[in-house]
Design an enzyme around this catalytic site. Structure first.
Site, PDB file in Angstrom:
ATOM      1  N   SER A 120       3.853 136.480  45.090  1.00  0.00           N
ATOM      2  CA  SER A 120       3.293 137.287  46.177  1.00  0.00           C
ATOM      3  C   SER A 120       3.935 137.025  47.531  1.00  0.00           C
ATOM      4  CB  SER A 120       1.790 137.066  46.258  1.00  0.00           C
ATOM      5  OG  SER A 120       1.526 135.726  46.634  1.00  0.00           O
TER       6      SER A 120
ATOM      7  N   HIS B 103      -0.420 140.946  40.884  1.00  0.00           N
ATOM      8  CA  HIS B 103       0.334 141.759  41.857  1.00  0.00           C
ATOM      9  C   HIS B 103       1.260 142.760  41.169  1.00  0.00           C
ATOM     10  CE1 HIS B 103      -0.751 140.056  45.764  1.00  0.00           C
ATOM     11  NE2 HIS B 103      -0.812 138.894  45.163  1.00  0.00           N
TER      12      HIS B 103
ATOM     13  N   LYS C   1      -7.101 144.250  43.146  1.00  0.00           N
ATOM     14  CA  LYS C   1      -5.892 144.615  43.895  1.00  0.00           C
ATOM     15  C   LYS C   1      -5.585 146.100  43.648  1.00  0.00           C
ATOM     16  CE  LYS C   1      -4.244 139.985  44.713  1.00  0.00           C
ATOM     17  NZ  LYS C   1      -4.348 138.795  43.864  1.00  0.00           N
TER      18      LYS C   1
HETATM   19  C1  LIG Z   1      -5.150 137.559  43.663  1.00  0.00           C
HETATM   20  C2  LIG Z   1      -4.664 136.729  42.564  1.00  0.00           C
HETATM   21  C3  LIG Z   1      -5.558 136.053  41.722  1.00  0.00           C
HETATM   22  C4  LIG Z   1      -7.037 136.047  41.966  1.00  0.00           C
HETATM   23  O1  LIG Z   1      -7.588 137.288  41.646  1.00  0.00           O
HETATM   24  P1  LIG Z   1      -9.136 137.569  42.004  1.00  0.00           P
HETATM   25  O2  LIG Z   1      -9.556 138.621  41.044  1.00  0.00           O
HETATM   26  O3  LIG Z   1      -9.157 137.996  43.439  1.00  0.00           O
HETATM   27  O4  LIG Z   1      -9.857 136.281  41.805  1.00  0.00           O
HETATM   28  C5  LIG Z   1      -5.042 135.358  40.649  1.00  0.00           C
HETATM   29  N1  LIG Z   1      -3.709 135.293  40.420  1.00  0.00           N
HETATM   30  C6  LIG Z   1      -2.824 135.918  41.233  1.00  0.00           C
HETATM   31  C7  LIG Z   1      -1.360 135.839  40.926  1.00  0.00           C
HETATM   32  C8  LIG Z   1      -3.265 136.646  42.334  1.00  0.00           C
HETATM   33  O5  LIG Z   1      -2.388 137.236  43.127  1.00  0.00           O
END
Ligand SMILES: *Cc1c(COP(=O)(O)O)cnc(C)c1O
Length: 430
Positions: free
Chosen positions: A217, A245, A276
């Site tokens: 990210s 992502h 997301k």
């Molecule tokens: C955002 C993210 C998470 C966490 O996801 P949530 O559903 O918000 O808990 C886990 N792994 C990665 C790679 C992320 O970018």
């Protein structure tokens, strides 16, 4: 004992008991104060240290729905380039309508974990939709991907096994690995020679699991899943990829990194989020091999001991996967936007990290500069975040831009214009 004496005696006892109780309560208050007093000082020092290091996080308050254009408290409207709202679904009418319909048909909350009385027909349907999307056997839902990653390793692997993890993996993977007794190996980010070294060492263990983020990210680069898959076959390892992502974003139809590298259905475990690209509300999942998902339902602690997702969220998720099955329109627009923005930023003379995701990291290298740059952009009506050490390596400060299918061409042009203007003002561009 005469009646009056008896009363006097009882009264005395009552007074004594009362006095003693007050003494105990007071002592407890004193102890409580003393106990918090000590840690309070320590906590205040910690907070001061964070502030001194310039790492104290404050939160900007948004007073509109999440979208390409948002209202920020004490600011005019700004264009949002720092949300994970990659497909522009966070405020999509179809998802809002579905969420409302499920409130009427299935109520507000489940008041239960899944295996007691927290499973509805909607939960089962969403799990199947997710499996269909990724080409996997089955899916298990969690409250968040943080929980999916936290609960995936410990039920599957023991001290006889090995987990081989990319050095830039998400915090939730790192925490999940910590909860598991397996031997830990860490390879440098996307470095296949290093991964191969670690796989050789890990031949000492019974089973091996390679785990990686699909998109990293901070840079926006993809994990080289084709090569990881080859090495996994060569060294008899399982593959797990976190698509948070990349799902909805990467690949022509948004099926993620396994689509991009043409290994759909080959990853043993995929974790992801509904928070997301997939609507942005909340919810996580693990999808993959049948026996793996079956065992997680029996033993994964965040699944067994945490509440079931509410029906409105689940039904909006179903509506979202139905949309994904109908058209790639949003992916097309997102990829177009990403390419347009990236090309214009490179043409303007900025330095960026190679990207195949919706993330464009514009390199400024200097921490102070990254903060000044982001502040000036906000004055120009562009909301982005500058990242610097320790979130990214020392001397690698940057502005991270997150593109969305919701951005219009005019909005992209406005952002590019603001970047160029600010770049000149701050001496980044000649
Ligand atoms: C955002 C993210 C998470 C966490 O996801 P949530 O559903 O918000 O808990 C886990 N792994 C990665 C790679 C992320 O970018």
């Amino acid at each position: 004992m005469p009646e009056c004496e008896k009363n006097g005696f009882q009264t005395k006892i009552i007074y004594q008991v009362a006095a003693f109780s007050i003494f105990i309560v007071q002592t407890e208050i004193l102890i409580a104060k003393a106990m918090y007093g000590n840690i309070k000082k320590y906590l205040q020092q910690e907070l001061d240290n964070i502030k001194k290091a310039g790492l104290y996080k404050t939160e900007r308050v948004i007073t509109s729905p999440q979208d390409a254009l948002i209202r920020v408290e004490n600011k005019k409207e700004v264009l949002n380039f720092c949300a994970n709202n990659y497909l522009g679904l966070s405020s999509h009418p179809r998802l809002i309508e579905a969420a409302k319909a499920a409130l009427d048909s299935h109520g507000f909350g489940m008041s239960s974990v899944r295996f007691i009385c927290g499973t509805t027909d909607l939960h089962k349907t969403l799990e199947q939709k997710i499996a269909g999307f990724f080409g996997t056997d089955d899916t298990i839902l969690y409250a968040a991907c943080f929980d999916a990653n936290g609960g995936v390793f410990e039920p599957l692997l023991t001290e006889h096994d090995a987990i081989i993890s990319d050095s830039l993996n998400h915090a939730s993977i790192i925490d999940g690995v910590r909860l598991c007794k397996a031997q830990r190996y860490r390879y440098n980010n996307a470095d296949m020679a290093d991964l191969e070294e670690k796989l050789k060492e890990a031949q000492a263990q019974r089973f091996r699991l390679i785990v990686t983020d699909g998109v990293f990210s901070m840079d926006g680069n993809l994990a080289p899943m084709d090569k990881i898959n080859e090495l996994a076959k060569k060294y008899d390892a399982l593959v797990m990829v976190d698509e948070c992502h990349s799902a909805g974003v990467v690949g022509i139809t948004g099926r993620g990194v396994t689509e991009h590298f043409n290994i759909r259905g080959e990853a043993d475990i995929i974790t992801g989020t509904l928070g997301k690209a997939f609507g942005g509300a909340i919810g996580g999942f693990t999808t993959g091999r049948k026996e793996i998902i079956d065992l997680l339902r029996q033993r994964s602690r965040p699944y067994l001991f945490s509440n079931s997702l509410p029906p409105s969220i689940v039904y909006a998720g179903i509506a979202m996967f139905d949309m994904m099955a109908e058209t790639n329109e949003l992916q097309n627009r997102l990829h177009e936007n990403r390419n347009y923005f990236k090309d214009k930023i490179i043409d303007a003379g900025f330095d960026i990290k190679p990207t195949e995701s919706a993330i464009v990291a514009i390199m400024l290298y200097d921490a102070r500069l990254s903060q000044d740059f982001a502040a000036k952009l906000l004055d120009e009506g562009i909301y982005v975040i500058g990242f610097y050490y320790p979130v990214v390596p020392q001397g690698q400060a940057r502005i991270r831009v997150q593109l969305s299918a919701a951005h219009t061409r005019e909005q992209l042009d406005k952002a590019i214009g603001a970047f160029v203007k600010t770049g000149r003002e701050l001496g980044v561009l000649k």
